[in-house]
Enzyme design. Structure first.
Site, PDB file in Angstrom:
ATOM      1  N   GLN A   1     -68.776   0.321  75.906  1.00  0.00           N
ATOM      2  CA  GLN A   1     -68.248   1.323  76.719  1.00  0.00           C
ATOM      3  C   GLN A   1     -68.887   2.622  76.470  1.00  0.00           C
ATOM      4  O   GLN A   1     -68.855   3.094  75.635  1.00  0.00           O
ATOM      5  CB  GLN A   1     -66.758   1.618  76.275  1.00  0.00           C
ATOM      6  CG  GLN A   1     -65.858   2.576  77.376  1.00  0.00           C
ATOM      7  CD  GLN A   1     -64.507   2.951  76.913  1.00  0.00           C
ATOM      8  OE1 GLN A   1     -63.996   2.758  75.733  1.00  0.00           O
ATOM      9  NE2 GLN A   1     -63.772   3.381  77.702  1.00  0.00           N
ATOM     10  N   GLY A   2     -69.429   3.272  77.514  1.00  0.00           N
ATOM     11  CA  GLY A   2     -70.056   4.592  77.402  1.00  0.00           C
ATOM     12  C   GLY A   2     -69.373   5.642  78.040  1.00  0.00           C
ATOM     13  O   GLY A   2     -69.505   6.052  79.295  1.00  0.00           O
ATOM     14  N   TYR A   3     -68.401   6.070  77.607  1.00  0.00           N
ATOM     15  CA  TYR A   3     -67.522   7.076  77.875  1.00  0.00           C
ATOM     16  C   TYR A   3     -67.610   8.483  77.337  1.00  0.00           C
ATOM     17  O   TYR A   3     -68.311   9.298  78.008  1.00  0.00           O
ATOM     18  CB  TYR A   3     -66.053   6.728  78.024  1.00  0.00           C
ATOM     19  CG  TYR A   3     -65.516   6.022  79.267  1.00  0.00           C
ATOM     20  CD1 TYR A   3     -66.184   5.219  80.077  1.00  0.00           C
ATOM     21  CD2 TYR A   3     -64.238   6.210  79.475  1.00  0.00           C
ATOM     22  CE1 TYR A   3     -65.667   4.646  81.143  1.00  0.00           C
ATOM     23  CE2 TYR A   3     -63.817   5.844  80.851  1.00  0.00           C
ATOM     24  CZ  TYR A   3     -64.430   4.834  81.559  1.00  0.00           C
ATOM     25  OH  TYR A   3     -64.006   4.077  82.495  1.00  0.00           O
ATOM     26  N   SER A   4     -67.279   8.470  75.963  1.00  0.00           N
ATOM     27  CA  SER A   4     -67.209   9.523  75.213  1.00  0.00           C
ATOM     28  C   SER A   4     -68.802  10.126  74.968  1.00  0.00           C
ATOM     29  O   SER A   4     -69.722   9.388  74.925  1.00  0.00           O
ATOM     30  CB  SER A   4     -66.466   9.423  73.859  1.00  0.00           C
ATOM     31  OG  SER A   4     -65.075   9.359  73.991  1.00  0.00           O
TER      32      SER A   4
ATOM     33  N   GLU B   1     -56.563   0.391  79.791  1.00  0.00           N
ATOM     34  CA  GLU B   1     -56.856   0.442  78.328  1.00  0.00           C
ATOM     35  C   GLU B   1     -55.493   0.777  77.701  1.00  0.00           C
ATOM     36  O   GLU B   1     -55.164   0.324  76.763  1.00  0.00           O
ATOM     37  CB  GLU B   1     -57.711   1.698  78.027  1.00  0.00           C
ATOM     38  CG  GLU B   1     -57.997   1.757  76.748  1.00  0.00           C
ATOM     39  CD  GLU B   1     -58.806   3.027  76.576  1.00  0.00           C
ATOM     40  OE1 GLU B   1     -59.984   2.662  75.414  1.00  0.00           O
ATOM     41  OE2 GLU B   1     -58.692   4.068  77.032  1.00  0.00           O
TER      42      GLU B   1
ATOM     43  N   SER C   1     -56.288  10.752  72.519  1.00  0.00           N
ATOM     44  CA  SER C   1     -55.654  11.068  71.393  1.00  0.00           C
ATOM     45  C   SER C   1     -54.159  11.236  71.744  1.00  0.00           C
ATOM     46  O   SER C   1     -53.799  11.418  72.820  1.00  0.00           O
ATOM     47  CB  SER C   1     -56.110  12.314  70.887  1.00  0.00           C
ATOM     48  OG  SER C   1     -55.961  13.377  71.608  1.00  0.00           O
ATOM     49  N   ASN C   2     -53.284  11.386  70.435  1.00  0.00           N
ATOM     50  CA  ASN C   2     -52.063  11.447  70.760  1.00  0.00           C
ATOM     51  C   ASN C   2     -51.485  12.807  71.359  1.00  0.00           C
ATOM     52  O   ASN C   2     -50.612  13.264  72.029  1.00  0.00           O
ATOM     53  CB  ASN C   2     -51.125  11.349  69.656  1.00  0.00           C
ATOM     54  CG  ASN C   2     -51.188   9.856  68.960  1.00  0.00           C
ATOM     55  OD1 ASN C   2     -51.685   8.891  69.739  1.00  0.00           O
ATOM     56  ND2 ASN C   2     -50.237   9.414  68.096  1.00  0.00           N
ATOM     57  N   GLU C   3     -52.613  13.807  71.209  1.00  0.00           N
ATOM     58  CA  GLU C   3     -52.258  15.063  71.612  1.00  0.00           C
ATOM     59  C   GLU C   3     -52.555  15.032  73.254  1.00  0.00           C
ATOM     60  O   GLU C   3     -51.734  15.606  73.926  1.00  0.00           O
ATOM     61  CB  GLU C   3     -53.124  16.504  71.137  1.00  0.00           C
ATOM     62  CG  GLU C   3     -52.922  16.493  69.625  1.00  0.00           C
ATOM     63  CD  GLU C   3     -53.307  15.552  68.488  1.00  0.00           C
ATOM     64  OE1 GLU C   3     -54.269  14.542  68.997  1.00  0.00           O
ATOM     65  OE2 GLU C   3     -52.896  15.475  67.625  1.00  0.00           O
TER      66      GLU C   3
END
Lengths: 395, 346
Positions: A126-129, A244, A380-382
């Protein structure tokens, strides 16, 4: 209200259990239980076993080779597989790209790529971040410029899980920088063997190599590898992220982890007393069990709702948060139950009569540290809290 | 009332900090701490030459300190630099050797490296509960001996004539299996089977408890030093990392977490000061428990506030984070000490 599985679901659960007992190779389960890295070969072996039963493309419709399961069947499988220490199904091709192609791909793309995902020909990553685009994914900068019937890609992706094994990468790239960040993004399939791609390992906190940086320098990609419409990749990206997040609670992992810690504490002696008889430790374990018990039902409530309306609700963000917290709490108790010997570096622990821990427990501290990632990745949880804030509070 | 360190201790801390900065740059530290022998013998010698080991011994016994605040001054710096040298063993061994009337010069010069072998697989943290038996020789098993990878001498607790005794075992006489720790530095397994040993103290229970308390205090101070580093590093990151068009430190949700982290660190520092001042078992137990809990929180929060970068080997924070979590498991974890404190209510 009836909280039990239907007779058909119970029969399915028994079928899955039997399948796992018969078909999950012991050597693979032992490696998963020891918390080590699961090799490419182990993953491919397990995928092939699942595929021979028709159970690999679990979220895919039957016409594309899926088993025709709904959310409840998928949940039952996940739970049973985790408890049996099966390797996780590699999500990138099967749970991310597959559903995306089924929904947004051209007929040619579906016909070409989907069978290759199921039969193991292509290993996807996966090329996301990107270094500057983590939680703020839409700020991504990797650029794709159209030249004739090709895109020329330049930029960098990061946190590319198991990219070192990958044949292909699906990427979010910027094809237009003039509008809002979410506009001008496209979804592109790129062959990892294309000249100009370089994969560099990132070593993680506990020492393992699981993620990578991927650099693109004048990488030429056929225009036919564009999925959906140019500059409308954000629609595709959001759809993928929804997929996801299903199963993100990791209930099965937590049940397995809880049972393991409980059994360990029952046989661990501390100065003439079993650790499980230590009221402080037992109370901590009991509190996690309560959270887990609640989460099982919470998860089933969400599954029932998803089954009813056809898509998961925003509450999956709550499950992601609580699910990762419970898993991390269990990782913490597991490490603590082992006392000072938990500090041993996995893979380099003394053996024989000088062994510090049982081999299956040597990875406990490493798993604790490695699993700090689960509250960071997949949104992230945030970010999950931001999603919930926006969807629920109307402030 | 005065919470300033004395000039002597301040000078010691400053020169130690400078030396550690020169010797243990994070790249060197990372390349050395995870591979046998898990420390840097040249670094150890340089620390000994600076006279650090004298801080663990009272003036009466030929040293230059030996008090709780001396331990604080040294170990806070070791924590801030993430130093993997086996100084904890020296800090704990020095008063035991002094009580036994042993020559302290080998320890003070750094020539002899001491490790305390007290923990056993079924009795971590509790020397009284150990099963190792002592007579003229020793038979038993000691586990997770911190610094045992580097030790030339082990101080070993054992049962002898119904009492807890303290023995000295030379590394060359014992079966020592060194191992690397996940947070850097080393430990060892010590297998004793009719092993040659010299009884230093036949009735060592109270002296061992005091040595343990000194070690616990040292670990608290080490944690405080490492937590200060994590806090400062995380704050810098929040000021530089941009997402959604601004520094992530501008988000109030993250600001509040930083403030909570800082409050917890100040609580940890305060209870460590209290323990150093009083040096009684209960004060030390309270400090070790509270610091253990705060250290894990600071570790986890620092990683989470960084995001993925905090998970990487290349970024120094990950190594501090590992140390902060794992030091709780040394010399009694938070639950162990909470239970000891709670038992006094009965």
């Amino acid at each position: 209200m009836d909280l039990s599985y239907s007779p058909q679901e119970q029969a399915f659960q028994a079928e899955v259990r039997q399948f796992l007992a018969d078909e999950l190779p012991d050597d693979i389960a032992a490696r998963v239980k020891a918390g080590g890295e699961v090799s490419k070969e182990d993953t491919e072996r397990w995928h092939a076993i699942l595929q021979s039963r028709g159970w690999l493309g679990q979220t895919w419709p039957e016409e594309h080779g899926g088993p025709g399961w709904g959310p409840v069947e998928r949940h039952i499988f996940d739970e049973e597989a985790a408890r049996a220490y099966a390797p996780r199904i590699l999500p990138f091709g099967l749970q991310m790209l597959g559903p995306v192609l089924i929904k947004f791909g051209s007929d040619e793309q579906k016909a070409h790529y989907l069978p290759r995902i199921l039969d193991g020909t292509d290993w996807w990553c996966q090329g996301y971040s990107e270094p500057g685009a983590g939680s703020d994914l839409a700020s991504l900068k990797t650029k794709a410029v159209r030249e004739g019937d090709e895109y020329v890609v330049n930029g960098q992706k990061t946190w590319t899980t198991l990219g070192q094994h990958a044949d292909w990468i699906f990427c979010l790239v910027r094809t237009d920088g003039s509008g809002k960040p979410q506009e001008g993004i496209s979804f592109l399939l790129i062959d990892m063997k294309t000249p100009g791609i370089e994969v560099r390992p990132i070593r993680l906190i506990e020492g393992g190599h699981e993620v990578n940086e991927v650099f693109f320098t004048d990488v030429r990609v056929p225009a036919e590898n564009l999925v959906w419409k140019e500059n409308d990749g954000w629609t595709v990206a959001k759809y993928l992220l929804t997929h996801e997040r299903t199963g993100i609670a990791g209930v099965g992992f937590s049940i397995a982890a809880f049972e393991r810690v409980k059994a360990l504490a029952a046989r661990t002696m501390r100065g003439g007393k079993r650790l499980i008889d230590d009221p402080l430790f037992a109370a901590r374990l009991a509190e996690v069990e309560m959270d887990l018990e609640a989460m099982k039902i919470f998860n089933l409530r969400m599954l029932a709702e998803a089954q009813r309306v056809g898509h998961p609700g925003v509450e999956t963000s709550m499950l992601k948060i609580r699910g990762t917290e419970v898993r991390q709490a269990l990782n913490d108790l597991y490490r603590r139950a082992l006392g000072p010997a938990a500090a041993v570096m996995p893979g380099e622990a003394p053996g024989g009569n000088a062994a510090v821990l049982a081999p299956e427990d040597e990875g406990a501290a490493a798993s604790y540290f490695n699993n700090r990632k689960i509250s960071i990745f997949g949104g992230s949880n945030e970010i999950q809290k931001n999603i919930l804030t926006k969807a629920m509070l109307e402030l | 009332m005065n919470f300033e360190m004395t000039d002597d201790r301040r000078m010691l801390a400053d020169s130690l900090s400078k030396l550690l900065g020169d010797l243990y740059g994070i790249e060197h530290r990372t390349s050395m701490a995870y591979d046998a022998p898990f420390h840097d013998i040249e670094g150890w010698k340089a620390l000994a030459e600076l006279g650090i080991l004298y801080a663990f011994v009272s003036e009466d016994a030929g040293g230059m300190g030996g008090g709780g605040f001396d331990l604080l001054a040294v170990f806070e710096q070791l924590g801030a630099a993430l130093c993997p040298e086996p100084l904890l063993g020296a800090a704990m061994a020095a008063p035991l050797l002094a009580e036994a009337g042993e020559e302290l010069e080998p320890l003070l010069s750094g020539e002899a490296i001491y490790a305390l072998a007290l923990d056993e697989p079924e009795a971590p943290w509790d020397a009284e509960a150990g099963a190792t038996e002592g007579g003229d020789t020793l038979t038993g098993r000691k586990t997770a001996v911190y610094g045992g990878n580097a030790a030339t001498h082990f101080l070993v607790s054992a049962r002898r004539e119904g009492k807890l005794a303290l023995y000295e075992v030379k590394a060359e006489d014992a079966a020592v299996t060194p191992w690397g720790m996940i947070d850097g530095g080393g430990a060892a397994e010590l297998m004793l089977d009719g092993t040659a040993a010299r009884c230093l103290l036949p009735d060592a229970g109270p002296a061992i408890e005091q040595a343990l308390d000194r070690g616990r205090l040292a670990l608290c101070a080490e944690a405080v030093g490492a937590m200060d580093w994590c806090y400062a590093t995380t704050l810098d990151y929040l000021k530089s990392r941009k997402q959604f068009g601004r520094e992530i430190g501008k988000f109030q949700a993250l600001q509040h977490r930083m403030v909570e982290m800082k409050t917890a660190i100040e609580q940890a520092r305060s209870i460590t000061i209290a323990a150093a001042d009083r040096m009684d078992w209960r004060s030390v137990a309270m400090a070790k428990s509270l610091v253990g809990r705060v250290a894990r929180k600071v570790s986890e929060e620092s990683i989470q506030l960084h995001g993925g970068i905090g998970m990487t080997w290349e970024y120094p924070l990950s190594h501090y984070a590992k140390r902060l979590v794992m030091l709780d498991a040394q010399l009694g974890d938070a639950d162990f000490h909470t239970a000891r404190v709670a038992a006094t209510y009965a």
